[in-house]
Design an enzyme around this catalytic site. Sequence first.
Site, mmCIF file in Angstrom:
data_model
loop_
_atom_site.group_PDB
_atom_site.id
_atom_site.type_symbol
_atom_site.label_atom_id
_atom_site.label_comp_id
_atom_site.label_asym_id
_atom_site.label_seq_id
_atom_site.Cartn_x
_atom_site.Cartn_y
_atom_site.Cartn_z
ATOM 1 N N ARG A 166 11.798 -5.673 4.294
ATOM 2 C CA ARG A 166 11.821 -4.351 4.623
ATOM 3 C C ARG A 166 12.793 -4.009 5.070
ATOM 4 N NH1 ARG A 166 6.090 -1.768 5.312
ATOM 5 N NH2 ARG A 166 6.229 -3.536 7.303
ATOM 6 N N ARG A 223 -9.155 1.297 8.504
ATOM 7 C CA ARG A 223 -8.452 -0.012 8.624
ATOM 8 C C ARG A 223 -10.215 -0.759 9.271
ATOM 9 N NH1 ARG A 223 -3.214 0.508 9.012
ATOM 10 N NH2 ARG A 223 -2.209 -1.345 9.076
ATOM 11 N N LYS A 243 0.942 -0.931 -0.153
ATOM 12 C CA LYS A 243 -0.253 -0.588 0.280
ATOM 13 C C LYS A 243 0.919 1.060 -0.170
ATOM 14 C CE LYS A 243 -1.946 -1.109 3.610
ATOM 15 N NZ LYS A 243 -1.390 -2.413 4.383
ATOM 16 N N ARG A 269 11.307 -2.378 11.319
ATOM 17 C CA ARG A 269 10.145 -1.693 11.837
ATOM 18 C C ARG A 269 9.983 -3.077 13.131
ATOM 19 N NH1 ARG A 269 5.434 0.007 8.357
ATOM 20 N NH2 ARG A 269 3.945 -1.711 9.874
ATOM 21 N N ARG A 314 -0.693 -9.402 13.135
ATOM 22 C CA ARG A 314 -1.260 -8.173 12.181
ATOM 23 C C ARG A 314 -2.256 -8.811 10.927
ATOM 24 N NH1 ARG A 314 4.003 -5.196 10.334
ATOM 25 N NH2 ARG A 314 2.551 -3.372 9.150
HETATM 26 P P1 AP5 Z 1 4.469 -1.807 1.903
HETATM 27 O O1 AP5 Z 1 4.990 -0.868 0.820
HETATM 28 O O2 AP5 Z 1 6.133 -0.895 2.671
HETATM 29 O O3 AP5 Z 1 3.541 -2.287 2.446
HETATM 30 P P2 AP5 Z 1 2.556 -1.067 3.245
HETATM 31 O O4 AP5 Z 1 1.394 -2.150 2.505
HETATM 32 O O5 AP5 Z 1 2.532 -0.273 3.007
HETATM 33 O O6 AP5 Z 1 2.885 -2.168 4.716
HETATM 34 P P3 AP5 Z 1 2.750 -1.831 5.966
HETATM 35 O O7 AP5 Z 1 3.682 -2.619 7.226
HETATM 36 O O8 AP5 Z 1 3.090 0.083 6.243
HETATM 37 O O9 AP5 Z 1 1.216 -1.922 6.200
HETATM 38 P P4 AP5 Z 1 0.565 -1.726 7.297
HETATM 39 O O10 AP5 Z 1 -0.523 -1.931 6.867
HETATM 40 O O11 AP5 Z 1 1.235 -3.174 8.967
HETATM 41 O O12 AP5 Z 1 1.594 -0.842 8.403
HETATM 42 P P5 AP5 Z 1 0.965 0.510 8.682
HETATM 43 O O13 AP5 Z 1 2.270 1.553 8.663
HETATM 44 O O14 AP5 Z 1 -0.127 1.307 8.000
HETATM 45 O O15 AP5 Z 1 5.606 -3.056 1.443
HETATM 46 C C1 AP5 Z 1 5.897 -3.854 2.641
HETATM 47 C C2 AP5 Z 1 7.675 -3.843 1.640
HETATM 48 O O16 AP5 Z 1 7.801 -4.967 0.528
HETATM 49 C C3 AP5 Z 1 8.104 -3.645 0.972
HETATM 50 O O17 AP5 Z 1 9.893 -3.709 1.983
HETATM 51 C C4 AP5 Z 1 8.136 -3.025 -0.239
HETATM 52 O O18 AP5 Z 1 9.687 -2.115 -0.198
HETATM 53 C C5 AP5 Z 1 8.259 -4.941 -0.254
HETATM 54 N N1 AP5 Z 1 6.843 -4.322 -2.011
HETATM 55 C C6 AP5 Z 1 6.080 -4.203 -2.154
HETATM 56 N N2 AP5 Z 1 5.702 -3.782 -2.974
HETATM 57 C C7 AP5 Z 1 6.357 -4.408 -3.632
HETATM 58 C C8 AP5 Z 1 5.908 -5.599 -4.989
HETATM 59 N N3 AP5 Z 1 5.234 -5.498 -6.042
HETATM 60 N N4 AP5 Z 1 6.802 -6.859 -4.691
HETATM 61 C C9 AP5 Z 1 7.999 -7.295 -4.219
HETATM 62 N N5 AP5 Z 1 8.246 -6.086 -2.696
HETATM 63 C C10 AP5 Z 1 7.502 -5.299 -2.788
HETATM 64 O O19 AP5 Z 1 0.207 0.793 10.199
HETATM 65 C C11 AP5 Z 1 1.164 0.135 11.311
HETATM 66 C C12 AP5 Z 1 0.069 -0.167 12.724
HETATM 67 O O20 AP5 Z 1 0.136 1.578 13.046
HETATM 68 C C13 AP5 Z 1 -0.266 -0.960 12.067
HETATM 69 O O21 AP5 Z 1 -0.518 -2.581 12.666
HETATM 70 C C14 AP5 Z 1 -1.412 0.260 13.875
HETATM 71 O O22 AP5 Z 1 -1.183 -0.751 14.200
HETATM 72 C C15 AP5 Z 1 -1.302 1.125 13.426
HETATM 73 N N6 AP5 Z 1 -2.835 1.338 12.587
HETATM 74 C C16 AP5 Z 1 -1.834 2.316 11.541
HETATM 75 N N7 AP5 Z 1 -3.304 2.839 10.635
HETATM 76 C C17 AP5 Z 1 -4.438 2.502 11.472
HETATM 77 C C18 AP5 Z 1 -5.750 3.253 11.863
HETATM 78 N N8 AP5 Z 1 -6.230 3.049 10.100
HETATM 79 N N9 AP5 Z 1 -6.568 2.147 12.524
HETATM 80 C C19 AP5 Z 1 -6.227 1.900 14.018
HETATM 81 N N10 AP5 Z 1 -4.568 1.442 13.613
HETATM 82 C C20 AP5 Z 1 -3.442 1.782 12.576
HETATM 83 MG MG MG Z 2 3.036 0.835 4.880
#
Ligand code: AP5
Ligand code: MG
Length: 214
Positions: A127, A88, A13, A160, A171
Amino acid sequence: MKIIMLGAPGAGKGTQAKMIAGKYNIPHISTGDIFRANIKEKTELGLEAKKYMDQGLLVPDELTVKILLDRVAKDDCANGYVLDGFPRTIPQAEVLDEAVSKLNDNIDYAVNVDVKDENIVRRMSGRRACLKCGATYHVEHIPPKKEGICDVCGSELVLRDDDKPETVEKRLKVYHDQTQPLIDYYNKKGILKEVDGSQDMKDVFNAIVTILGE
Ligand code: AP5
Ligand code: MG
């Protein structure tokens, strides 16, 4: 254009949202990045959010919704935005709908980046993230020019805290229980678009551009 990115943790994402923001010249808003910046600065919000994030749990809606609504009210969001990691939960989606419709507006697309759970754990362990500017890398797929150093701002890259395999599994479970129902929610609204997130990141992006238009 107002876009929501849906997808499991690690689906890509953030990677795609940054590219969308660049192409369409709209801000990329990641609630996860906002929380991580607050954790780094040791703010009250950051300390509270960290308790949940480190366990792989969602930060409570009360905290998350306010931050997001404040952010989308800023001037740079007047022409739209791409939301990454919000909503979410169904209540978060409802609050967003209400806020947008108060402005006589609507969300244009909810793009679901679909990647099977098996692929996710591998992606996350490789990552590396920059906690200063939010850039992300992958040790195999998208390595930084200099190992361990952010290409964009020169800060040190880290694994992370929530990317440890045990936490990733938690997660994923939380995603299936609380976030996946949003796919159905946006499908019913007629704005859901599916892309295969297991492709090369450039192909994923091309598929998204085909949906959003040039
Ligand atoms: P990346 O692009 O980083 O993936 P992502 O979907 O952004 O993954 P996240 O781990 O950031 O998602 P998340 O939803 O758990 O975390 P968030 O920060 O939102 O890609 C992943 C890896 O793959 C990278 O190394 C990338 O380089 C690689 N990659 C990407 N595309 C690729 C491809 N096509 N092929 C190969 N490799 C590829 O949230 C973290 C925490 O914050 C949550 O767990 C929660 O506790 C809290 N939080 C955040 N938002 C909320 C909310 N709205 N409500 C409640 N809690 C929340
Ligand atoms: Mg992300």
